[in-house]
Each structure stands twice: as C-alpha cells, then as structure tokens.
Design a protein around this motif. Structure first.
Motif, mmCIF file in Angstrom:
data_model
loop_
_atom_site.group_PDB
_atom_site.id
_atom_site.type_symbol
_atom_site.label_atom_id
_atom_site.label_comp_id
_atom_site.label_asym_id
_atom_site.label_seq_id
_atom_site.Cartn_x
_atom_site.Cartn_y
_atom_site.Cartn_z
ATOM 1 N N ARG A 93 34.229 49.752 56.102
ATOM 2 C CA ARG A 93 33.388 49.845 54.908
ATOM 3 C C ARG A 93 33.962 50.852 53.916
ATOM 4 N NH1 ARG A 93 28.577 46.546 54.291
ATOM 5 N NH2 ARG A 93 28.077 45.791 56.366
ATOM 6 N N ARG A 115 33.716 44.354 41.623
ATOM 7 C CA ARG A 115 33.658 42.935 41.259
ATOM 8 C C ARG A 115 35.057 42.326 41.251
ATOM 9 N NH1 ARG A 115 29.059 44.266 37.954
ATOM 10 N NH2 ARG A 115 30.386 44.957 36.232
ATOM 11 N N GLN A 143 36.149 41.936 44.860
ATOM 12 C CA GLN A 143 35.427 40.850 45.511
ATOM 13 C C GLN A 143 35.942 39.498 45.038
ATOM 14 O OE1 GLN A 143 31.387 41.252 46.839
ATOM 15 N NE2 GLN A 143 30.731 39.572 45.541
ATOM 16 N N SER A 144 36.238 39.399 43.750
ATOM 17 C CA SER A 144 36.786 38.160 43.209
ATOM 18 C C SER A 144 38.131 37.833 43.856
ATOM 19 C CB SER A 144 36.953 38.276 41.693
ATOM 20 O OG SER A 144 37.533 37.115 41.149
ATOM 21 N N GLY A 159 38.839 38.473 46.860
ATOM 22 C CA GLY A 159 38.615 38.192 48.270
ATOM 23 C C GLY A 159 38.946 39.350 49.191
ATOM 24 N N ARG A 179 33.650 42.409 50.341
ATOM 25 C CA ARG A 179 32.399 41.673 50.156
ATOM 26 C C ARG A 179 31.298 42.698 49.944
ATOM 27 N NH1 ARG A 179 31.993 37.516 54.278
ATOM 28 N NH2 ARG A 179 31.811 39.242 55.754
ATOM 29 N N SER A 180 30.645 42.584 48.815
ATOM 30 C CA SER A 180 29.582 43.521 48.468
ATOM 31 C C SER A 180 28.270 42.753 48.361
ATOM 32 C CB SER A 180 29.903 44.215 47.137
ATOM 33 O OG SER A 180 28.900 45.138 46.817
ATOM 34 N N ARG A 181 27.274 43.154 49.133
ATOM 35 C CA ARG A 181 25.981 42.480 49.134
ATOM 36 C C ARG A 181 24.958 43.291 48.348
ATOM 37 N NH1 ARG A 181 27.809 42.160 54.488
ATOM 38 N NH2 ARG A 181 28.214 40.043 55.240
ATOM 39 N N ALA A 201 30.739 48.496 50.429
ATOM 40 C CA ALA A 201 31.283 47.143 50.486
ATOM 41 C C ALA A 201 32.125 46.969 51.748
ATOM 42 C CB ALA A 201 32.130 46.867 49.247
ATOM 43 N N GLU A 202 32.033 45.775 52.354
ATOM 44 C CA GLU A 202 32.806 45.463 53.559
ATOM 45 C C GLU A 202 34.218 45.035 53.183
ATOM 46 O OE1 GLU A 202 32.776 42.312 57.329
ATOM 47 O OE2 GLU A 202 31.251 42.180 55.747
ATOM 48 N N LEU A 229 37.434 42.950 53.641
ATOM 49 C CA LEU A 229 37.852 41.678 54.233
ATOM 50 C C LEU A 229 39.350 41.648 54.485
ATOM 51 C CD1 LEU A 229 35.739 39.213 52.048
ATOM 52 C CD2 LEU A 229 35.164 40.193 54.273
ATOM 53 N N ASN A 248 42.265 33.920 51.115
ATOM 54 C CA ASN A 248 42.783 34.421 49.835
ATOM 55 C C ASN A 248 43.924 33.543 49.342
ATOM 56 O OD1 ASN A 248 42.619 37.585 51.442
ATOM 57 N ND2 ASN A 248 41.105 36.847 50.014
#
Length: 259
Positions: free
Chosen positions: A38, A61, A64-65, A67, A70-72, A79-80, A82, A88
């Motif tokens: 994290r 953002r 995350q875009s 890949g 991952r942010s919830r 954010a996790e 990946l 990707n």
C-alpha cells in the motif's frame, strides 16, 4: 537563427502531479513497492511531497489509469500497488491494434513469433511439472469444449496453456508477453470468431492442436513445436486480419525446418 529555422520548440513546464507520479512509479518499478503493498495515505503523501491534496489525487489518477495502482473511494488505507502485470501490456497492445499505429495483422504476427519461440524453448527446457501443468490445462479446455461452449472461458484457459509453455521456456518476459499478446488478440478478434464459426468446432480443433504441441514438447522436438504454434495461429486468424497485412502472417510461417 530565425523562428522558421528553429530545430527545437519551447518547452512546457512539468506539473507537480507528474513529478509525484514519476517518483511513485519509480519506486514501484524498482520493487521498493511490490504488488499488494500500500502507498501511504493521502494526508501522508501530501506531507511527504509538500504539495496540495489535489496534486496527490491527480498523480494517483494517472497511476491508476496506467494500471500501476488501485485506489478505492472511501478506503481508509492508501492506494494498493498492482505493479506491472500482463493486463498493463495487453491493454496497451489492444489499443495499438485498434489504432492506425499498428494493425491486427502485425499483432497476430507478433504472437506467432512469440508462441513459436516459446514452444521451441519449452521443448528443450521443460521439466515434468511443466508437462503436468500443460496436460491439466488441456483437459480443462476439453471439458469446456464439450460443455457450454463458453468461448470466453475457453480463451482464458487457452491463455493459461500458452503461459505455461512460456514459463517452461525459462524466460519470465516470454511468459509476461505471451499472456499480454494473447489477451490483446482475443479482445480484438473474439467476437469475429464467435460470429464467423461454430464455437464448439473451433474449440475442438484448438484442443487437438494443443495436444499436438504438448506431444512435440514432451518429445523434445523444438522445430515441430515451433512450426505447430505458427501454423495454428495462421489457421485461426488469417481470414480475420486485414487483407493487406495477411502477407505478414504468411511470412511468419517460416520454412519447413521450423526456422
């Protein structure tokens, strides 16, 4: 020098969120932030980077875009991570196949080259565990072809076989690229295949091909395994690629010795 003869263009200032994203990306790619870990929470990132909250959010953002994270919404944790995954790469390849930059024919040809060399190396370097995995996957494919004729589920299992072959080659990059290219091709062409042919017949033919490849790998016949890989992909996809790029697939078939 006059403006008309200038070689360079004025530069644009780099925004703070880009610098934040670059630093986080570098930590992810270096392995300091492994998949599943994290990032610090938003408030902590604001403090560490000495920027505003909006800058941190924009950087996340961007990541995350891409890949990479991952942010919830509402997640109290950061954010996790990946990391770099076949997803990707397959998304990027899929976009290329849909753009004017690359054609579907080029993507299929690329897969023909990758698969044939994965098969060749796997025939030389496999062990008994690799053969066991491939056998189990083919049996799963056979069960799917005799069941609901779910083309997507079958394609997912097919991808596992090619990944197992690539991993048997001993090259982790081949394994990563094999999954990514497979996903990109399937994503672009799966609907065409489903409409153009009986899915059950297509799956049965695919199972037979995979059994041939496994037999060649088990026998250590790299040239045959490579040739089978190229020929099967040509047979599956040639009629679905652009006519003017079909010659690329023909060229990739190679000579009779499998080279």
């Amino acid at each position: 020098m006059s403006a008309e003869g200038a070689v360079f263009r004025p530069v644009q200032p780099v925004r703070a969120y880009q610098r934040v994203a670059e630093q986080i990306e570098e930590r992810i790619l270096s392995g300091d932030l492994p998949p599943g870990s994290r990032l610090p929470g938003e408030r902590d990132l604001v403090s560490q980077f000495a920027v505003g909250r909006s800058t941190v959010r924009e950087a996340l953002r961007v990541l995350q875009s891409a890949g990479l994270v991952r942010s919830r919404p509402g997640d109290p944790l950061g954010a996790e991570v990946l990391g770099v995954t076949p997803d990707n790469l397959s998304r990027a390849l899929g976009r290329l196949a849909r753009s004017h930059i690359s054609s579907l024919g080029e993507l299929v040809q690329f897969r023909m080259v990758l698969d044939s060399e994965s098969n060749r190396l796997a025939a030389r370097l496999h062990d008994e565990e690799d053969l066991r995995r491939m056998t189990e996957i083919i049996e799963r494919m056979e069960a799917l072809s005799a069941g609901t004729a779910d083309l997507h589920a079958f394609s997912e299992t097919d991808a596992l076989f090619h990944r197992a072959v690539a991993e048997a080659s001993g090259n982790s990059l081949l394994g990563l690229c094999a999954r990514a290219v497979h996903d990109a091709v399937v994503d672009v062409i799966e609907e065409k295949i489903a409409v153009a042919a009986d899915a059950t017949v297509w799956m049965e033919r695919s199972v037979a091909h995979h059994r041939q490849v496994l037999a060649a790998i088990r026998a250590g016949d790299g040239a045959l395994a490579a040739r089978l890989g190229r020929q099967a992909l040509y047979d599956y996809y040639a009629e679905h690629v652009e006519e003017d790029t079909r010659r690329l697939l023909t060229a990739a078939l190679g000579d009779d010795d499998g080279r």
